[in-house]
Design an enzyme around this catalytic site. Structure first.
Site, mmCIF file in Angstrom:
data_model
loop_
_atom_site.group_PDB
_atom_site.id
_atom_site.type_symbol
_atom_site.label_atom_id
_atom_site.label_comp_id
_atom_site.label_asym_id
_atom_site.label_seq_id
_atom_site.Cartn_x
_atom_site.Cartn_y
_atom_site.Cartn_z
ATOM 1 N N LYS A 158 -4.294 -3.212 -3.742
ATOM 2 C CA LYS A 158 -4.248 -2.673 -5.112
ATOM 3 C C LYS A 158 -2.831 -2.723 -5.661
ATOM 4 O O LYS A 158 -1.860 -2.464 -4.948
ATOM 5 C CB LYS A 158 -4.733 -1.220 -5.132
ATOM 6 C CG LYS A 158 -6.240 -1.068 -4.977
ATOM 7 C CD LYS A 158 -6.649 0.378 -5.193
ATOM 8 C CE LYS A 158 -8.150 0.533 -5.311
ATOM 9 N NZ LYS A 158 -8.549 1.944 -5.546
ATOM 10 N N GLY A 164 -8.336 0.500 -13.568
ATOM 11 C CA GLY A 164 -9.525 -0.027 -14.237
ATOM 12 C C GLY A 164 -10.002 -1.326 -13.603
ATOM 13 O O GLY A 164 -10.634 -2.148 -14.241
ATOM 14 N N GLY A 165 -9.637 -1.517 -12.350
ATOM 15 C CA GLY A 165 -10.160 -2.700 -11.643
ATOM 16 C C GLY A 165 -9.237 -3.891 -11.728
ATOM 17 O O GLY A 165 -9.450 -4.895 -11.054
ATOM 18 N N ASN A 290 -6.878 9.130 -15.365
ATOM 19 C CA ASN A 290 -6.859 8.506 -16.706
ATOM 20 C C ASN A 290 -6.223 9.507 -17.653
ATOM 21 O O ASN A 290 -6.794 10.570 -17.904
ATOM 22 C CB ASN A 290 -8.280 8.150 -17.144
ATOM 23 C CG ASN A 290 -8.889 7.106 -16.206
ATOM 24 O OD1 ASN A 290 -8.234 6.129 -15.857
ATOM 25 N ND2 ASN A 290 -10.108 7.334 -15.768
ATOM 26 N N ARG A 292 -5.789 10.106 -20.733
ATOM 27 C CA ARG A 292 -6.217 9.976 -22.140
ATOM 28 C C ARG A 292 -7.603 10.590 -22.288
ATOM 29 O O ARG A 292 -8.266 10.870 -21.278
ATOM 30 C CB ARG A 292 -6.289 8.488 -22.495
ATOM 31 C CG ARG A 292 -7.358 7.775 -21.702
ATOM 32 C CD ARG A 292 -7.484 6.288 -21.978
ATOM 33 N NE ARG A 292 -8.671 5.743 -21.337
ATOM 34 C CZ ARG A 292 -8.724 5.343 -20.060
ATOM 35 N NH1 ARG A 292 -7.652 5.414 -19.317
ATOM 36 N NH2 ARG A 292 -9.845 4.884 -19.530
ATOM 37 N N VAL A 295 -13.866 7.312 -23.449
ATOM 38 C CA VAL A 295 -15.022 6.936 -24.282
ATOM 39 C C VAL A 295 -16.151 7.936 -24.053
ATOM 40 O O VAL A 295 -16.768 8.443 -24.986
ATOM 41 C CB VAL A 295 -15.511 5.513 -23.912
ATOM 42 C CG1 VAL A 295 -16.868 5.225 -24.529
ATOM 43 C CG2 VAL A 295 -14.477 4.471 -24.317
HETATM 44 C C1 MV4 Z 1 -11.950 1.320 -4.954
HETATM 45 C C2 MV4 Z 1 -13.276 0.943 -4.653
HETATM 46 C C3 MV4 Z 1 -13.671 0.862 -3.313
HETATM 47 N N1 MV4 Z 1 -12.777 1.136 -2.327
HETATM 48 N N2 MV4 Z 1 -11.099 1.602 -3.963
HETATM 49 C C4 MV4 Z 1 -12.172 0.222 -9.553
HETATM 50 C C5 MV4 Z 1 -11.105 0.363 -10.579
HETATM 51 C C6 MV4 Z 1 -10.560 1.683 -10.370
HETATM 52 N N3 MV4 Z 1 -11.249 2.603 -11.266
HETATM 53 C C7 MV4 Z 1 -10.790 1.965 -8.903
HETATM 54 N N4 MV4 Z 1 -11.863 1.132 -8.505
HETATM 55 C C8 MV4 Z 1 -12.336 1.105 -7.256
HETATM 56 N N5 MV4 Z 1 -11.517 1.387 -6.243
HETATM 57 C C9 MV4 Z 1 -11.509 1.515 -2.668
HETATM 58 N N6 MV4 Z 1 -10.653 1.794 -1.691
HETATM 59 C C10 MV4 Z 1 -14.158 0.683 -5.732
HETATM 60 C C11 MV4 Z 1 -13.669 0.782 -7.021
HETATM 61 C C12 MV4 Z 1 -14.593 0.564 -8.121
HETATM 62 C C13 MV4 Z 1 -15.108 -0.705 -8.344
HETATM 63 C C14 MV4 Z 1 -14.695 -1.761 -7.558
HETATM 64 C C15 MV4 Z 1 -15.243 -2.988 -7.797
HETATM 65 C C16 MV4 Z 1 -16.179 -3.172 -8.812
HETATM 66 C C17 MV4 Z 1 -16.542 -2.140 -9.614
HETATM 67 C C18 MV4 Z 1 -15.997 -0.888 -9.406
HETATM 68 C C19 MV4 Z 1 -16.337 0.172 -10.229
HETATM 69 C C20 MV4 Z 1 -15.812 1.406 -9.988
HETATM 70 C C21 MV4 Z 1 -14.903 1.613 -8.931
#
Ligand code: MV4
Length: 448
Positions: A158, A164-165, A290, A292, A295
């Site tokens: 990360k 937000g991905g 977040n 802010r 939505v």
């Molecule tokens: C993760 C995860 C699984 N394992 N971290 C997505 C963006 C941000 N909001 C954090 N997110 C995630 N972090 C770990 N260690 C899964 C998500 C995740 C996600 C990941 C892939 C596709 C869609 C997602 C939707 C929500 C959260």
């Protein structure tokens, strides 16, 4: 209390903020780009300034023009809404230097929590569960491989400046990890000017649950329970609901209390959302804050009866929260469907154009937050969301039935929308049984 506020946004959230101002007896100054000139919601503002051409970077995100509008409009505060400049700590700082209140957290709190790695450290100090992973930033490949073997594959690389991905890469083995480190760091450097990265255990098929928090300038911090945002497609939320159908009361309480601890530790003020992922064993892990209004804030407003936009304005004006934690009782079930101008039959590509006819649903427990109307032309320049349909009922079954009824009443002729997809999801057993996770839509075949 403020006399005038600049609404530094557009569309449904600009309308939502203008409405809150009117109820508080505050004049609102709106801004618009050439693409939004003549939009009906602008007429509800007391004054409106054109800040530039359609392109967001030349208008809604152009700091000097937004500040000029604030100066000319003689406002005491700016509400940034969501998106655009809402999480831009530099803009927040400029507001402060111009002695205009930014309706949100301080630049310091925004920057501190905006760095996902720093936020993780703060969470650990506040005894908020974080995903097993690296202690801090990863400086070289060998360290990454060592950490990956400690936590076990699959791992997630990360970007600290991500969110937000964006800037995330899954790695299933050493070789994939080395490639993922390169890609995530290069992408983050290009996108955010900061290539620093950290490692987390990849939680497969997680639910996505977030806790709404309000913090005033007098040390009071409360949570307003949670929202389940698991029904999403490629990081785009489609349906949000409260309460989360997948949480026990114990997990819910522990998650909400941990969110309050983190917000207190971060010295955060105003409205914020603490985001978690939840695994199949109901273990929850902090992901990010977040900084802010979001939505999906109406979902929380419906179950708690609290107006979050008015709360934000009152907090920024220095008022203490008018309620304590024990006053915040969630009642019933609320579900929100995001109505996007997208064509589900064409892989959700945007479907801008003129709305020949729009008939909004209504009735008991139905709320439609939208700036769109018959004759409105959906611009191709901005996010495709044209409104949110929210329902609030005593039980989840009744909320689903009410949403299906409201979706069948909603008429939008002239463009394609996500309404048909919502009707399919709400009838799907996985949704009805509360078994949604963030990968469901992609796995379900409901979309290509
Ligand atoms: C993760 C995860 C699984 N394992 N971290 C997505 C963006 C941000 N909001 C954090 N997110 C995630 N972090 C770990 N260690 C899964 C998500 C995740 C996600 C990941 C892939 C596709 C869609 C997602 C939707 C929500 C959260």
């Amino acid at each position: 209390m403020y006399k005038r506020i600049l609404v530094a946004n557009r569309g449904e959230i600009a309308l939502r903020i203008i409405r809150a101002c009117r109820e508080l007896g505050i004049e609102s100054v709106a801004i618009f780009s050439e693409a939004d000139r003549g939009a009906a919601y602008l007429e509800l503002a007391d004054e409106a300034f054109c800040v530039g051409p359609a392109k967001g970077a030349e208008s809604y995100r152009k700091i000097d023009r937004v500040i000029s509008a604030a100066e000319i409009g003689n406002v005491q505060a700016i509400h940034p809404g969501y998106g655009f400049l809402s999480e831009n700590a530099h803009f927040n700082e400029i507001c402060r230097s111009c002695k205009i209140d930014f309706i949100g957290p301080t630049p310091e709190a925004m920057a501190r929590l905006g760095d996902k790695n720093t936020a993780r450290k703060l969470a650990r100090e506040a005894k908020v569960p974080v995903v097993p992973g690296s202690a801090g930033l990863i400086s070289d490949e060998s360290e990454a491989v060592r950490v990956a073997h400690e936590i076990g594959f699959p791992v997630l690389v990360k970007a600290s400046a991500g969110g937000g991905g964006r800037g995330m890469r899954v790695a299933l083995n050493d070789l994939a990890l080395k490639a993922a480190l390169q890609q995530a760091s290069t992408e983050a450097e290009a996108a955010f000017g900061d290539g620093s990265i950290y490692l987390e255990k990849y939680i497969e098929h997680p639910r996505h649950v977030e806790v709404q928090v309000l913090a005033d300038h007098h040390g009071n911090v409360v949570h307003l329970w949670e929202r389940d945002c698991s029904t999403q497609r490629r990081h785009q939320k489609l349906i949000e609901e409260s309460p989360s159908p997948g949480l026990s009361p114990e997990t819910r309480a522990a998650m909400c209390e941990s969110a309050v601890r983190l917000i207190k530790a971060a010295g955060y003020t105003n409205a914020g959302t603490v985001e978690f992922i939840v695994d199949a064993e109901e273990n929850f892990y902090f992901i990010e804050v977040n900084a802010r209004i979001q939505v999906e804030h109406p979902v929380t407003e419906m179950v708690t009866g609290i107006d979050l936009i008015k709360s934000q304005i009152r907090i920024a004006a220095g008022e203490p929260l008018p309620f304590s934690q024990s006053d915040i009782v969630a009642r019933g079930v609320a579900i929100e469907c995001r109505i996007n101008a997208e064509d589900p039959k064409k892989n959700f590509q945007p479907s801008p154009g003129k709305i020949e006819r729009l008939i909004a649903p209504g009735g008991f427990g139905v709320r439609f937050d939208s700036h769109a109307h018959t004759g409105y032309t959906v611009s191709p320049h901005y996010d495709s969301m044209i409104g949110k349909l929210i329902v609030h009922q005593p039980t989840r079954r009744e909320a689903i039935d009410c949403m299906l009824r409201a979706l069948s009443e909603l008429r939008i002729v002239g463009i394609q929308t996500t309404v048909p997809l919502h009707r399919e999801i709400l009838r799907h057993a996985a949704f009805v049984d509360g078994r949604m996770d963030t990968t469901f839509i992609e796995r379900s075949g409901l979309t290509q």
